[in-house]
Scaffold this motif. Structure first.
Motif, short mmCIF file in Angstrom:
data_model
loop_
_atom_site.label_atom_id
_atom_site.label_comp_id
_atom_site.label_asym_id
_atom_site.label_seq_id
_atom_site.Cartn_x
_atom_site.Cartn_y
_atom_site.Cartn_z
N VAL A 29 -12.57 21.84 13.61
CA VAL A 29 -13.61 22.44 14.43
C VAL A 29 -14.96 22.31 13.72
N GLY A 30 -15.96 21.81 14.46
CA GLY A 30 -17.29 21.64 13.90
C GLY A 30 -17.54 20.29 13.27
N SER A 31 -16.52 19.46 13.10
CA SER A 31 -16.71 18.14 12.50
C SER A 31 -17.03 17.11 13.58
N GLN A 32 -17.54 15.96 13.15
CA GLN A 32 -17.94 14.89 14.06
C GLN A 32 -17.33 13.58 13.60
N GLN A 33 -17.05 12.72 14.57
CA GLN A 33 -16.48 11.41 14.27
C GLN A 33 -16.91 10.44 15.36
N SER A 34 -17.36 9.26 14.91
CA SER A 34 -17.83 8.25 15.88
C SER A 34 -16.65 7.44 16.39
N LEU A 35 -16.74 7.06 17.69
CA LEU A 35 -15.71 6.27 18.34
C LEU A 35 -16.34 5.05 19.00
N ALA A 36 -15.56 3.97 19.03
CA ALA A 36 -15.96 2.74 19.74
C ALA A 36 -17.31 2.22 19.29
N LEU A 66 -20.03 9.93 19.97
CA LEU A 66 -19.80 10.84 18.85
C LEU A 66 -18.87 11.94 19.32
N LEU A 67 -17.68 12.04 18.69
CA LEU A 67 -16.67 13.04 19.04
C LEU A 67 -16.91 14.30 18.22
N ILE A 68 -16.93 15.47 18.88
CA ILE A 68 -17.21 16.75 18.22
C ILE A 68 -16.06 17.71 18.52
N GLY A 69 -15.47 18.30 17.46
CA GLY A 69 -14.42 19.29 17.63
C GLY A 69 -15.01 20.66 17.95
N LYS A 70 -14.47 21.33 19.00
CA LYS A 70 -15.02 22.61 19.43
C LYS A 70 -14.06 23.78 19.19
N SER A 71 -12.79 23.63 19.51
CA SER A 71 -11.82 24.72 19.33
C SER A 71 -10.44 24.11 19.08
N PRO A 72 -9.52 24.87 18.46
CA PRO A 72 -8.19 24.33 18.19
C PRO A 72 -7.47 23.96 19.48
N VAL A 94 -7.42 18.92 17.40
CA VAL A 94 -8.47 19.68 16.73
C VAL A 94 -7.85 20.92 16.09
N SER A 95 -8.15 21.15 14.83
CA SER A 95 -7.66 22.32 14.11
C SER A 95 -8.82 22.98 13.38
#
Length: 474
Positions: A29-36, A66-72, A94-95
């Motif tokens: 949660v709260g981290s970011q990761q780029s895709l494609a 940009l992929l963003i984690g919001k909740s588990p 997402v954890s």
């Protein structure tokens, strides 16, 4: 290029994406990761925007999202490139950061699927299993909190309470409430779950008793003087020739009697000193499953009348004796947590009460409750359960009994001290049942028993016979 955020229309299970060649992504949660990166996209779809969200990167030659984690939780992301019909599929798990740090390769897997937190897999130790349970509780807590915030803040406390209650259920299956995230534990612990506990209960008792009593009578020329211990003078006749009938000052003591008819002197000295030792031993063996309780009682039950309505009386039985209740929990193949609750009680007739005309003794109890962690085959000792009772009684003649040396002739001493100490030795073992068809061990006396044995051989042979008794060998 357009970005499309879909909810129910993209509700496909993660297992289906994995079967269709979807790539799995694990973020917190709260981290970011780029895709494609480096791809030109014309459409973006996400299954559950409350779990993760995407941000389209514009004005950059690399492109992508940009992929963003919001909740588990778990959801899926699909990306369509320009000129291609088949989309790029991702399964996003997402954890929370805390749950991520608790989980590892030795813990069961924890996934939040909708309103259910699932614990699956196997753990080598109970400690690893508890870490997975704690991680599921954290995931459920955050999920319930975010769900409450999305609903305007209603039901948040109920959701959090339900989530935490589910986290505390280590093997409890589904739990939770209507407005909280459910926790379901289908994991296993790869340890033997049967524990055999060897118990030795030793009670040592010592009684010290000291008693002194004196009767003395002097008669001379019609003058009589005497001193008798309490209850030692049974009868007396007064007159010109008085007579006195006395008994021993202490009936259970040794009596030294002196009588001189010439001098008119009679004396009876009672002396008693005793040391009583007793040792009570019980060696039960208890077997219990991990997390379950086992108990034993070496003693009995005393009936106690209980008055009821309309003049009736019922009987209730109260146990007493040496008892033990234990609950083992297997932590790993070599570690066992053991909760032990020993108790020693005895009947106390000195403090008895009368109920419906029946004298019911009181029960003196010594009880303790402790928890220890041991290895397979290790032992620990519970001691210090000591009961000491001291009784001292001095009966004397006023003034005369206070005189030095001479006062001993006008006193009666009764001193008694009771010491009882209880020691419990506990040794747990991880055991497995005997295999099917295995040879069972011989029971006590089975090897010495003779079936259809000659009965008269031991009678006629005497000491020369090889039989201990008819039907049994030595």
């Amino acid at each position: 290029m357009t970005a499309l955020l879909c909810g129910a229309s993209m509700a496909v299970s993660p297992a289906g994406f994995a079967a269709g060649g979807a790539q799995a992504l694990d973020i917190v949660v709260g981290s970011q990761q780029s895709l494609a990166s480096g791809h030109t996209l014309r459409r973006v779809a996400i299954g559950d925007p409350s779990v993760a969200d995407v941000l389209v990167i514009r004005g950059d030659r690399t492109g992508g999202v940009l992929l963003i984690g919001k909740s588990p939780g778990s959801t899926n992301v699909m990306l369509w490139e320009q000129g291609k019909d088949a989309p790029l599929s991702y399964v996003v798990n997402v954890s929370s950061p805390a749950a991520k740090s608790l989980l590892g390769p030795d813990t069961p897997a924890v996934k939040v699927l909708g309103d259910t937190a699932l614990i699956s897999g196997s753990a080598p130790t109970m400690e690893a299993h508890q870490r997975a349970v704690a991680a599921a509780g954290i995931e459920a807590h955050q999920r319930a909190t975010l769900g409450s915030a999305a609903n305007g803040g209603t039901g948040g406390k109920a959701g959090v309470a339900s989530a935490l209650a589910g986290a505390n259920a280590a093997n409890g299956g589904a739990s939770g409430g209507e407005s909280g995230t459910q926790i379901y534990d289908s994991s296993t612990v790869a340890t033997r779950s049967v524990v055999q506990v060897d118990v030795r209960v030793v009670e040592f008792s010592r009684t010290v008793l000291k008693q002194v009593g004196l009767n003395i009578l002097k008669q001379n020329n019609g003058f009589t003087f005497g001193s008798f211990a309490p209850s030692a003078l049974s009868s007396a006749t007064y007159g010109a020739t008085p007579t006195f009938n006395s008994v021993a000052p202490i009936s259970s003591a040794f009596n030294l009697v002196f009588n001189s008819a010439t001098h008119g002197l009679f004396a009876d000295l009672s002396l008693m000193e005793s040391n009583n030792l007793a040792r009570i031993l019980a060696e039960p063996t208890l077997v219990a499953l991990s997390g379950q309780s086992a108990s034993f009682l070496a003693g009995g039950e005393i009936p106690v009348p209980i008055p009821q309505g309309l003049g009736t009386t019922s009987i209730e039985y109260k146990p007493y004796g040496v008892g033990l209740t234990l609950t083992p929990t297997v932590l790993s193949p070599q570690r066992i947590a053991l909760k032990v609750a020993p108790e020693a009680s005895q009947l106390d007739f000195a403090n008895a009460v009368t109920i419906s005309g029946v004298s019911v003794p009181a029960i003196t109890t010594r009880r303790t409750d402790t928890t220890v962690e041991l290895g397979d085959g290790e032992s620990f000792v519970i001691g210090g359960l000591i009961d000491r009772e001291t009784i001292s009684n001095v009966a004397k003649v006023p003034l005369l009994g206070d005189l030095p040396v001479i006062g001993a002739f006008f006193k009666q001493l009764n001193y008694q001290q009771n010491d009882k100490e209880l020691v419990i030795i506990v040794t747990p073992h991880l055991v497995s049942p005997l295999a099917k068809g295995a040879t069972l061990p011989a029971t006590p006396g089975e090897q010495s028993e003779q079936r259809n044995a000659p009965v008269w051989r031991s009678l006629l042979g005497g000491v020369a016979a090889r039989d201990a008794a008819p039907g049994f060998s030595k």
